[in-house]
Write a protein that holds these residues in place. Sequence first.
Motif: not given
Length: 173
Positions: A19-28, A35-36, A50-61
């Motif tokens: 619901t949040l990911l598909d809403d263009a206004e809510a997603r960011p 991320t936090r 599930w490990q992702i580096a903080p500030g990763s530029d590939d969060f969408d993937s």
Amino acid sequence: MVPPIRFVTERLDVSPWDTLLDDAEARPGFVAALTRLLTPEVTRHLPPVWQIAPGSDDFDSWIAARRAESAIATVHQSQGGALAGLLVTRAGDTDEALTVGYLFGTRHWGQGYATELMRGVVGWAARNGYARLEAGVVRDNAASAAVLTKTGFVPACVTGDGVDTYRLDIGSG
């Protein structure tokens, strides 16, 4: 396929993250909160994907990969609406089984949220025709193992890879 998970407990509101990911206004705003939430301390007991580096530029993937493998729900505090954690589900070993996992941000640890969430999951699963819940816990994550035991899960299998599996037969939970 797991149906969308929606339920409310005394302090938590659980609903699909789609619901949040598909809403263009809510997603960011949601992605920023996510991320936090996903700090190394929070994800250290989770599988490597599930490990992702903080500030990763590939969060969408990373999000797309998680969406492809699991049905994920947000766990928000009912009061104030803060993102407290995530509930991760996928089909279990049989059509009547559901595999579950969860995580909470560090500021929500030690307040009983995980137990409250898992009790809500048990109720939701019973109402939706599941006969069994399954979960895995890294052996050194005693807090999550205690939550599962407290909510009726029993050890099912000790694996050689450091992950212990638990199960709860809904009729007996």
